[in-house]
Design a protein around this motif. Structure first.
Motif, PDB file in Angstrom:
ATOM      1  N   VAL A   7      -4.760  -1.554  10.095  1.00 21.44           N
ATOM      2  CA  VAL A   7      -5.274  -0.893   8.915  1.00 21.44           C
ATOM      3  C   VAL A   7      -5.606  -1.762   7.576  1.00 21.44           C
ATOM      4  CG1 VAL A   7      -6.276   1.168   7.578  1.00 21.44           C
ATOM      5  CG2 VAL A   7      -5.688   1.003   9.883  1.00 21.44           C
ATOM      6  N   ALA A   8      -4.043  -2.194   6.781  1.00 25.57           N
ATOM      7  CA  ALA A   8      -4.318  -2.967   6.206  1.00 25.57           C
ATOM      8  C   ALA A   8      -5.024  -4.305   6.204  1.00 25.57           C
ATOM      9  CB  ALA A   8      -2.982  -3.342   5.942  1.00 25.57           C
ATOM     10  N   ARG A  11      -8.345  -4.205   6.237  1.00 31.13           N
ATOM     11  CA  ARG A  11      -9.028  -3.622   4.440  1.00 31.13           C
ATOM     12  C   ARG A  11      -8.654  -5.045   4.063  1.00 31.13           C
ATOM     13  NH1 ARG A  11      -6.477   2.139   4.113  1.00 31.13           N
ATOM     14  NH2 ARG A  11      -8.505   3.251   5.245  1.00 31.13           N
ATOM     15  N   ARG A  14     -11.863  -6.945   4.644  1.00 33.93           N
ATOM     16  CA  ARG A  14     -13.117  -6.224   3.314  1.00 33.93           C
ATOM     17  C   ARG A  14     -12.722  -6.435   2.112  1.00 33.93           C
ATOM     18  NH1 ARG A  14     -14.896  -0.166   4.233  1.00 33.93           N
ATOM     19  NH2 ARG A  14     -14.159  -0.019   6.449  1.00 33.93           N
ATOM     20  N   ASP A  15     -11.754  -6.804   1.497  1.00 30.46           N
ATOM     21  CA  ASP A  15     -11.271  -6.942  -0.103  1.00 30.46           C
ATOM     22  C   ASP A  15     -12.254  -8.601  -0.372  1.00 30.46           C
ATOM     23  OD1 ASP A  15     -10.789  -4.616  -0.246  1.00 30.46           O
ATOM     24  OD2 ASP A  15      -8.817  -5.055  -0.219  1.00 30.46           O
ATOM     25  N   ASP A  22     -17.429  -2.769   8.100  1.00 34.70           N
ATOM     26  CA  ASP A  22     -16.353  -2.160   8.927  1.00 34.70           C
ATOM     27  C   ASP A  22     -15.617  -3.209  10.010  1.00 34.70           C
ATOM     28  OD1 ASP A  22     -18.245   0.558   8.764  1.00 34.70           O
ATOM     29  OD2 ASP A  22     -19.513  -1.006   8.622  1.00 34.70           O
ATOM     30  N   ASP A  36     -10.964   0.570  10.771  1.00 37.03           N
ATOM     31  CA  ASP A  36     -11.509   0.627   9.384  1.00 37.03           C
ATOM     32  C   ASP A  36     -12.977   1.209   9.522  1.00 37.03           C
ATOM     33  OD1 ASP A  36     -11.090   1.546   6.471  1.00 37.03           O
ATOM     34  OD2 ASP A  36     -11.167  -0.694   6.410  1.00 37.03           O
TER      35      ASP A  36
END
Length: 134
Positions: A7-8, A11, A14-15, A22, A36
């Protein structure tokens, strides 16, 4: 396998990449491993369809004699969906809006795919039933 680490990684994409909304990691058979995603997206359905698409894309790449498949990208009226092969057994699917920076995604995804592959191969540490370690 460390679910939180997966998940990290999603993410982090995404960052780092403008427009990514998604992401999910799935096995090539379509079973969801981690996601995510926003509530509007069904992660299980996304994983299954991405796996089917990846399988077809691998066959096309093989028929075209251009080497192993690295990724597929679908352009829609509202954005993009990219699917990256994670070795032979898994995939990373990334969804983005119409402003997603696709070239940047491809650059960032290379290292993310390597890290995700390593996470998937790393077994969870054995539980400490007696609490000796912590």
């Amino acid at each position: 396998m460390n679910h939180d680490a997966l998940v990290a990684e999603m993410r982090a994409l995404r960052d780092k990449v403008v427009g990514v909304t998604d992401a999910a990691v799935a096995a090539v058979d379509g079973l969801l491993i981690a996601a995510d995603t926003e509530d509007a997206i069904d992660p299980d359905g996304l994983a299954a369809l991405a796996a089917a698409g990846l399988g077809l894309a691998r066959r096309i790449a093989a028929a075209a004699l251009r080497g192993p498949l690295r990724r597929t990208v679908t352009c829609s009226s509202g954005g993009y969906t990219a699917v990256y092969a994670v070795g032979e057994t898994a995939l990373l699917v990334v969804v983005g809006d119409e402003g997603m920076n696709v070239p940047q995604l491809h650059l960032e995804a290379r290292s993310a795919v390597e890290r995700i592959g390593a996470i998937l191969l790393t077994p969870d540490p054995a539980p400490d039933p007696e609490g000796v370690l912590g």
